[in-house]
Design an enzyme around this catalytic site. Structure first.
Site, short mmCIF file in Angstrom:
data_model
loop_
_atom_site.label_atom_id
_atom_site.label_comp_id
_atom_site.label_asym_id
_atom_site.label_seq_id
_atom_site.Cartn_x
_atom_site.Cartn_y
_atom_site.Cartn_z
CG ASP A 104 26.69 18.98 1.39
OD1 ASP A 104 25.57 18.44 1.28
OD2 ASP A 104 27.35 18.92 2.43
CG ASN A 160 35.35 17.82 10.73
OD1 ASN A 160 34.19 18.18 10.56
ND2 ASN A 160 36.17 17.58 9.72
CG HIS A 169 31.89 18.85 8.07
ND1 HIS A 169 32.61 17.72 7.79
CD2 HIS A 169 30.59 18.46 8.02
CE1 HIS A 169 31.81 16.71 7.58
NE2 HIS A 169 30.56 17.13 7.72
CD GLU A 204 35.73 18.50 5.87
OE1 GLU A 204 35.34 18.63 7.04
OE2 GLU A 204 35.87 17.40 5.31
C1 GLP Z 1 28.02 15.10 5.85
C2 GLP Z 1 27.23 16.29 5.30
C3 GLP Z 1 26.86 17.28 6.38
C4 GLP Z 1 26.31 16.54 7.57
C5 GLP Z 1 27.37 15.64 8.16
C6 GLP Z 1 26.94 14.89 9.40
O1 GLP Z 1 29.38 15.22 5.79
N1 GLP Z 1 27.92 16.97 4.26
O2 GLP Z 1 25.93 18.21 5.85
O3 GLP Z 1 25.86 17.46 8.54
O4 GLP Z 1 27.73 14.70 7.16
O5 GLP Z 1 26.36 13.68 9.07
P1 GLP Z 1 25.48 12.83 10.03
O6 GLP Z 1 24.23 13.57 10.25
O7 GLP Z 1 25.26 11.53 9.32
O8 GLP Z 1 26.28 12.66 11.29
#
Ligand code: GLP
Length: 240
Positions: free
Chosen positions: A68, A137, A139, A144
């Site tokens: 993404d 959440n 995702h 989402e």
């Molecule tokens: C972002 C990314 C996800 C990732 C998530 C969790 O929103 N788009 O791909 O898995 O955050 O982030 P973190 O690993 O910092 O908790």
């Protein structure tokens, strides 16, 4: 089949995950990897960089895509995912920059940029390893929780909880882009192996719901139960 590997620290999570990349590259030097951003994969990227520095791993034939990208951030912005990947992985190993692909967050028409990215994914072919983190959440990428999910790359309006969670990287919550582009579920599934990393006690419940709870679009990560080859590396037992 889903394999659930419990580890006792983020470091061990990174080392265990890096082993999958090392074995994959030994079997197929021109592998195609789909990478992820966020704080979770950092121990893996550190380990891959260390393995490269020690001459144990070679990325010269590798191609990569990413899950993404935020809409509207130039690649020079340190919060863009292109910047993140360059800094945390690509600049630390011998990958060729022209072999690394992310959605174009600066495109004036995000919908069109998503269609182009989907076409690129299709052309590159099935990924050997799809790396995933998981949002608070549920995702994955930026898919989402919703009544329905998308098969292909699309421009998504981020939920308030995601904007709040990701604001820790920005000067203020107002600076977090409201939109992002993400690979869709069919594209995430188009991989030989899904490698899901998760760390920190705060994500213990959402992870367990995702891998043992009902399969529901309200927890997009739960759909991975439908993929034939998933490895979960779980460092949610503590905050080490
Ligand atoms: C972002 C990314 C996800 C990732 C998530 C969790 O929103 N788009 O791909 O898995 O955050 O982030 P973190 O690993 O910092 O908790």
């Amino acid at each position: 089949m889903l394999r659930h590997i419990k580890v006792s620290s983020k470091k061990e999570m990174g080392v265990t995950a890096a082993g999958f990349y090392k074995r994959q590259l030994e079997a197929k030097p021109d592998s195609l990897f789909a990478f992820a951003t966020g704080s979770t994969p950092l121990p893996l990227y550190d380990e891959l960089a260390a393995m490269y520095a020690a001459g144990k791993i070679d990325f010269s034939k590798v191609k990569t895509v990413n899950l993404d990208e935020y809409v509207g951030l130039p690649v020079t912005d340190e919060n863009s995912y292109r910047y993140f990947m360059d800094k945390n992985l690509f600049s630390r190993v011998n990958i060729r920059r022209e072999n690394t692909f992310l959605p174009d967050g600066t495109a004036s028409d995000p919908g069109k940029a998503c269609a182009l990215y989907s076409a690129k994914l299709e052309k590159l072919g099935r990924r050997d390893i799809q790396l995933l983190g998981i949002g608070n959440n549920g995702h994955i990428g930026f898919n989402e929780p919703a009544d329905a999910l998308s098969a292909h790359c699309f421009a998504v309006t981020l939920t308030e909880s995601t904007i709040k969670a990701n604001s820790r990287f920005f000067a203020s919550e107002d600076d977090v882009p409201k939109q992002a582009m993400t690979m869709g579920m069919a594209e995430i599934f188009d991989s030989e192996l899904i490698l899901l990393l998760c760390s920190g006690t705060a994500k213990h419940d959402v992870l367990n719901q995702a891998i043992y709870g009902p399969i529901t679009t309200k927890n997009p990560a739960s759909l991975i139960q439908l993929h034939p080859n998933v490895v979960v590396i779980d460092a949610t037992g503590n905050d080490n």
